[in-house]
Design a protein around this motif. Structure first.
Motif, short mmCIF file in Angstrom:
data_model
loop_
_atom_site.label_atom_id
_atom_site.label_comp_id
_atom_site.label_asym_id
_atom_site.label_seq_id
_atom_site.Cartn_x
_atom_site.Cartn_y
_atom_site.Cartn_z
N GLU A 114 0.82 -1.20 0.00
CA GLU A 114 0.00 0.00 0.00
C GLU A 114 0.86 1.26 0.00
O GLU A 114 0.63 2.20 -0.78
N GLU A 115 1.86 1.29 0.88
CA GLU A 115 2.72 2.48 0.97
C GLU A 115 3.50 2.70 -0.32
O GLU A 115 3.63 3.84 -0.80
N VAL A 116 4.00 1.62 -0.91
CA VAL A 116 4.76 1.74 -2.16
C VAL A 116 3.86 2.28 -3.28
O VAL A 116 4.26 3.17 -4.04
N LEU A 117 2.65 1.74 -3.41
CA LEU A 117 1.73 2.21 -4.46
C LEU A 117 1.35 3.67 -4.26
O LEU A 117 1.22 4.43 -5.23
N GLU A 118 1.18 4.08 -3.01
CA GLU A 118 0.92 5.50 -2.73
C GLU A 118 2.11 6.37 -3.14
O GLU A 118 1.95 7.41 -3.80
#
Length: 318
Positions: free
Chosen positions: A10-14
């Motif tokens: 999730e953090e990487v995609l954000e």
């Protein structure tokens, strides 16, 4: 609260959307971006294939969690996006189209300067490379020269490393410290192409003191690496992975088997068939007579860091 691979994804995609306007990534790309953004260590897992854990956890979440935040995009490879952006006016087909049409499509030959710089700067090689243009070879019946030519050949000169007195005593003992290398270049090697590409390198690079298969990207799983090692154990061709972010930090994943003797008959055929090989050998002979590299322009140019950075950017290599 435990920081899971789901949270990492999730953090990487954000971050990828915010920093690079990238809306979908494969599980391998998610891990690569995590390393790029410096957040890979937030997960405490010590497994050898964290990208596989990312993939597995996302799939389980999408299957079992009605409120999953992830959406699957496309096939071969499957990529993942955050559902909120897909549902917020961005069509999946738009994301797929963006993925399928990269801004720049670089060629295998565009990677030659990266390898040339690496093998010159690396202490194991410290050699001068030369691109071999297959299209300049003599024309023959179709199939005669199939898998005959390596993409690059390279030479190590001892007079670049030894003092004059050392060279003299080497001559006295009738030893030659010169080495010839042969390289087969690929942009990417997957499990489905590994054996084909490997045996292409066996065919065109086994004549040298050391032969290598070279690529910018490999499948990053244990089965793939084990198969690479098995092939190397049987046939001796090594593997080099290029690093476009830091060329001099490219890696010899598996060293080549060292052949003390060159296959002179094979090299003679290459000289007969291809003028680039003949010019390469003529340059070596001239430099050996002088005991110095008289004209570095006879080999591929070794880019300085600024020129290399511009080359990589202009060609879209990543």
């Amino acid at each position: 609260m435990t920081y899971t691979f789901l949270k990492l994804a999730e953090e990487v995609l954000e971050e990828a959307k915010k920093r690079e306007n990238i809306q979908a990534l494969s599980h391998v790309e998610i891990w690569e971006k995590a390393e790029k953004y410096g957040i890979q260590n937030k997960c405490s897992s010590s497994g050898k294939t964290p990208w596989q854990s990312i993939c597995a956890q996302i799939y389980v979440d999408m299957k079992d969690n009605a409120k999953t935040i992830f959406a699957k995009i496309g096939t071969r490879p499957v990529r993942f996006a955050l559902k909120k952006y897909v549902e917020n006016g961005v069509k999946i087909t738009d994301i797929e189209q963006k993925i399928k049409q990269p801004k720049t499509i670089f060629s295998e030959r565009d990677l030659h300067p990266l390898l040339t710089k690496f093998v010159y700067s690396n202490s194991h090689f410290h050699c001068y490379a030369k691109t071999i243009y297959h299209e300049t070879s003599a024309k023959h019946k179709i199939g005669r020269n199939h898998w005959l030519h390596p993409d690059l050949m390279a030479v190590y000169f001892p007079f670049d490393s030894y003092q004059t007195g050392t060279l003299d005593i080497i001559k006295s003992f009738y030893e030659s410290k010169m080495k010839l290398f042969s390289f087969e270049m690929k942009k990417e090697i997957t499990s489905s192409t590994l054996r084909e590409y490997y045996f292409q390198a066996v065919s065109n690079s086994s004549w040298a003191n050391e032969g290598y298969l070279v690529a910018l990207k490999f499948d990053q799983d244990d089965d793939f690496r084990e198969e690479m090692q098995r092939l190397n154990n049987s046939f001796g061709i090594g593997f080099i992975q290029l690093d476009a972010m830091n060329v001099e930090q490219s890696s010899v994943l598996i060293p080549a088997k060292i052949h003390e003797q060159i296959d002179w008959d094979f090299l003679d055929r290459l000289i007969e068939e291809n003028p680039d090989v003949k010019n390469f050998v003529d340059s070596i002979n001239g430099d050996v007579l002088l005991q110095k590299v008289k004209n570095k322009n006879e080999y591929d140019e070794i880019f300085d860091n600024s020129k290399m950075e511009k080359w990589i950017k202009d060609k879209g290599i990543e």
